[in-house]
Design a protein around this motif. Sequence first.
Motif, PDB file in Angstrom:
ATOM      1  N   PHE A  51     147.505  31.021  15.536  1.00  0.00           N
ATOM      2  CA  PHE A  51     146.747  30.053  16.355  1.00  0.00           C
ATOM      3  C   PHE A  51     147.040  28.536  16.414  1.00  0.00           C
ATOM      4  O   PHE A  51     147.328  28.042  17.290  1.00  0.00           O
ATOM      5  CB  PHE A  51     145.407  30.662  16.717  1.00  0.00           C
ATOM      6  CG  PHE A  51     144.540  29.899  17.349  1.00  0.00           C
ATOM      7  CD1 PHE A  51     144.456  29.819  18.825  1.00  0.00           C
ATOM      8  CD2 PHE A  51     143.286  29.072  16.847  1.00  0.00           C
ATOM      9  CE1 PHE A  51     143.714  29.021  19.783  1.00  0.00           C
ATOM     10  CE2 PHE A  51     142.406  28.452  17.627  1.00  0.00           C
ATOM     11  CZ  PHE A  51     142.717  28.231  19.061  1.00  0.00           C
ATOM     12  N   GLU A  54     149.938  26.881  17.375  1.00  0.00           N
ATOM     13  CA  GLU A  54     150.436  26.640  18.736  1.00  0.00           C
ATOM     14  C   GLU A  54     149.338  25.640  19.354  1.00  0.00           C
ATOM     15  O   GLU A  54     149.558  25.204  20.580  1.00  0.00           O
ATOM     16  CB  GLU A  54     149.890  28.009  19.441  1.00  0.00           C
ATOM     17  CG  GLU A  54     151.114  28.942  19.174  1.00  0.00           C
ATOM     18  CD  GLU A  54     151.019  30.535  20.003  1.00  0.00           C
ATOM     19  OE1 GLU A  54     151.181  30.071  21.429  1.00  0.00           O
ATOM     20  OE2 GLU A  54     149.995  31.439  19.751  1.00  0.00           O
ATOM     21  N   LEU A  58     148.763  20.989  23.092  1.00  0.00           N
ATOM     22  CA  LEU A  58     147.837  21.768  24.247  1.00  0.00           C
ATOM     23  C   LEU A  58     146.953  20.955  25.014  1.00  0.00           C
ATOM     24  O   LEU A  58     146.708  21.177  26.137  1.00  0.00           O
ATOM     25  CB  LEU A  58     147.159  22.931  23.625  1.00  0.00           C
ATOM     26  CG  LEU A  58     147.505  24.011  23.286  1.00  0.00           C
ATOM     27  CD1 LEU A  58     146.731  25.129  22.947  1.00  0.00           C
ATOM     28  CD2 LEU A  58     148.421  24.531  24.514  1.00  0.00           C
ATOM     29  N   GLN A  65     149.112  27.360  30.060  1.00  0.00           N
ATOM     30  CA  GLN A  65     149.506  27.624  28.813  1.00  0.00           C
ATOM     31  C   GLN A  65     148.527  27.761  27.721  1.00  0.00           C
ATOM     32  O   GLN A  65     148.645  28.432  27.041  1.00  0.00           O
ATOM     33  CB  GLN A  65     150.495  26.224  28.486  1.00  0.00           C
ATOM     34  CG  GLN A  65     151.121  26.257  27.065  1.00  0.00           C
ATOM     35  CD  GLN A  65     151.945  24.986  26.782  1.00  0.00           C
ATOM     36  OE1 GLN A  65     152.262  24.265  27.727  1.00  0.00           O
ATOM     37  NE2 GLN A  65     152.383  24.813  25.617  1.00  0.00           N
ATOM     38  N   VAL A  69     147.833  30.759  24.973  1.00  0.00           N
ATOM     39  CA  VAL A  69     147.437  30.720  23.425  1.00  0.00           C
ATOM     40  C   VAL A  69     146.042  31.236  23.238  1.00  0.00           C
ATOM     41  O   VAL A  69     146.188  32.156  22.070  1.00  0.00           O
ATOM     42  CB  VAL A  69     147.387  29.071  23.078  1.00  0.00           C
ATOM     43  CG1 VAL A  69     146.751  29.116  21.823  1.00  0.00           C
ATOM     44  CG2 VAL A  69     148.870  28.560  23.191  1.00  0.00           C
ATOM     45  N   ARG A  72     146.860  35.181  23.286  1.00  0.00           N
ATOM     46  CA  ARG A  72     147.486  35.775  22.172  1.00  0.00           C
ATOM     47  C   ARG A  72     146.357  35.796  20.929  1.00  0.00           C
ATOM     48  O   ARG A  72     146.669  36.750  20.391  1.00  0.00           O
ATOM     49  CB  ARG A  72     148.685  34.866  22.002  1.00  0.00           C
ATOM     50  CG  ARG A  72     149.974  35.107  22.668  1.00  0.00           C
ATOM     51  CD  ARG A  72     151.224  34.417  22.245  1.00  0.00           C
ATOM     52  NE  ARG A  72     151.041  33.127  22.238  1.00  0.00           N
ATOM     53  CZ  ARG A  72     151.424  32.353  23.685  1.00  0.00           C
ATOM     54  NH1 ARG A  72     151.580  33.088  24.562  1.00  0.00           N
ATOM     55  NH2 ARG A  72     151.214  30.992  23.539  1.00  0.00           N
TER      56      ARG A  72
END
Length: 133
Positions: A51, A54, A58, A65, A69, A72
């Motif tokens: 995490f 990513e 952001l 998007q 994230v 996931r």
Amino acid sequence: MAERPTTSWRHGIAEEAEELSAGTLDPECACMASLFPEELLTTTDSVLDGFEGELPGLGEAPDEQVFAVVERVVLALNAVNDANNGGTFETDEREELCDYIDESLTEHGVDVAALTARHGLGPYQLTNKWRKW
């Protein structure tokens, strides 16, 4: 920087061990190590590592998007919870994990309140769509 829930869980385990060693805690009252076995901590940290990897960029990313994230990380945490008999992340742990996700996103420039509002969600509903814990 947002503190990972696993950090506080490990701290609780260590504190409880010290109390047991000092004789200030009845062994029958000790529960931290059984609630948070090392395998759970390690797998949760692995999910949170992914995490965190990513998060950079952001703040400028499209909502889709950011949601991807979040999806996931939540699905991966669902798998950790399921692998540990489905009752690992109770109310306190759930709140800590959700706060960690929100704080981490905020630290990387995501306005979580605005993001959720744009999609008709309440301020603490970012993870609800995918969360089973």
